[in-house]
Design a protein around this motif. Structure first.
Motif, PDB file in Angstrom:
ATOM      1  N   SER A   1     -18.734  -1.891  -8.068  1.00  0.00           N
ATOM      2  CA  SER A   1     -17.756  -1.624  -8.131  1.00  0.00           C
ATOM      3  C   SER A   1     -17.061  -0.450  -7.014  1.00  0.00           C
ATOM      4  O   SER A   1     -18.255   0.271  -7.070  1.00  0.00           O
ATOM      5  N   TYR A   2     -16.427  -0.277  -7.007  1.00  0.00           N
ATOM      6  CA  TYR A   2     -15.667   0.920  -6.225  1.00  0.00           C
ATOM      7  C   TYR A   2     -14.600   1.332  -6.485  1.00  0.00           C
ATOM      8  O   TYR A   2     -13.426   0.160  -6.962  1.00  0.00           O
ATOM      9  N   LEU A   3     -14.374   2.114  -5.884  1.00  0.00           N
ATOM     10  CA  LEU A   3     -12.771   2.722  -6.803  1.00  0.00           C
ATOM     11  C   LEU A   3     -12.348   3.813  -5.960  1.00  0.00           C
ATOM     12  O   LEU A   3     -13.250   4.656  -4.543  1.00  0.00           O
ATOM     13  N   ASP A   4     -11.284   3.847  -5.248  1.00  0.00           N
ATOM     14  CA  ASP A   4      -9.922   4.651  -4.745  1.00  0.00           C
ATOM     15  C   ASP A   4      -9.252   4.779  -5.732  1.00  0.00           C
ATOM     16  O   ASP A   4      -8.522   4.456  -5.142  1.00  0.00           O
ATOM     17  N   ALA A   5      -9.900   6.361  -6.266  1.00  0.00           N
ATOM     18  CA  ALA A   5      -8.376   7.425  -7.218  1.00  0.00           C
ATOM     19  C   ALA A   5      -7.715   7.610  -6.795  1.00  0.00           C
ATOM     20  O   ALA A   5      -8.094   9.063  -6.970  1.00  0.00           O
ATOM     21  N   ASP A   6      -6.361   7.924  -6.399  1.00  0.00           N
ATOM     22  CA  ASP A   6      -5.630   9.115  -5.448  1.00  0.00           C
ATOM     23  C   ASP A   6      -5.490   9.925  -6.222  1.00  0.00           C
ATOM     24  O   ASP A   6      -3.822  10.038  -6.605  1.00  0.00           O
ATOM     25  N   TRP A   7      -6.065  10.502  -7.016  1.00  0.00           N
ATOM     26  CA  TRP A   7      -5.016  11.647  -8.150  1.00  0.00           C
ATOM     27  C   TRP A   7      -4.618  12.679  -7.758  1.00  0.00           C
ATOM     28  O   TRP A   7      -3.230  12.515  -8.222  1.00  0.00           O
TER      29      TRP A   7
ATOM     30  N   SER B   1       0.781  -1.359   0.228  1.00  0.00           N
ATOM     31  CA  SER B   1      -0.042  -0.066  -0.362  1.00  0.00           C
ATOM     32  C   SER B   1       0.971   1.220  -0.342  1.00  0.00           C
ATOM     33  O   SER B   1       0.289   2.199  -0.281  1.00  0.00           O
TER      34      SER B   1
END
Length: 206
Positions: A194-200, A110
């Protein structure tokens, strides 16, 4: 007079080799790949009838219940269907010479922050792309590695040692979990979540 004709099968939009026949009494799905056909129906009668219809048009034989197809291993049970790629996964590990290496407990740490690594040592793009391609096909039944492989796939143009180290880490994880797969329960909700964790904002590159 009632029309006795069956509903015309619809063709998939994303996959043009997928055909679906949705009738009031049954559902028939057929997937065509070169000279192989995988099909199933919600009633045994329609499945047998479909086979007879196809045999009239093509020279073919019924192999039996689906158990293996294009690297996918299928176990059909009363409670549901389990799809895995165990044999394919083991071949990947062996192909890239990591079968004797220590297993990894996760696909990617992580705390890992991949970036372009402009000053890093370059590695063979052919090797890197070959590993990525192999892992991408494995994601068909392994959503647990999908994110990690997707991140590493961004660096196929100018792959460095830092990128290669991570993809090898993924393979070491696969080496310890070759029997993982996707379980489709007969009693579970058919809706896909669906799940999203996008730390752009935390992207090192841009």
């Amino acid at each position: 007079m009632e029309d006795s004709k069956k509903d015309i099968p619809t063709r998939g939009y994303a996959d043009r080799s997928l055909f679906v026949e949705n009738d009031e009494d049954y559902l028939l799905v057929a997937q065509v790949y070169v000279d192989d056909i995988v099909f199933g129906a919600t009633t045994d009668a329609r499945a047998i009838e479909f086979f007879k219809e196809m045999k009239k048009e093509f020279e073919m034989s019924m192999v039996g219940e689906l158990a293996f197809f294009l690297g996918l291993q299928v176990k059909q049970k009363k409670e549901g269907i389990f799809i895995s790629q165990e044999k394919y996964a083991r071949n990947i590990v062996k192909k890239f010479g990591l079968d004797s290496k220590k297993h990894a407990s996760t696909p990617m740490s992580s705390s890992t922050k991949l970036n372009l690594d402009s000053s890093g040592v370059e590695v063979s793009p052919t090797l890197y792309r070959s590993i990525i391609g192999s892992l991408l096909y494995l994601t068909v039944s392994r959503p647990d590695i999908a994110f990690s492989v997707g991140v590493c796939a961004r660096y196929q143009v100018a792959s460095k040692e830092s990128h290669l180290t991570i993809v090898k880490h993924i393979i070491r994880y696969v080496n310890g979990t070759p029997n993982y797969g996707s379980w489709y329960s007969k009693y579970s909700n058919a809706c896909l979540a669906s799940y999203l964790d996008a730390d752009w904002a935390g992207s090192v590159d841009d």
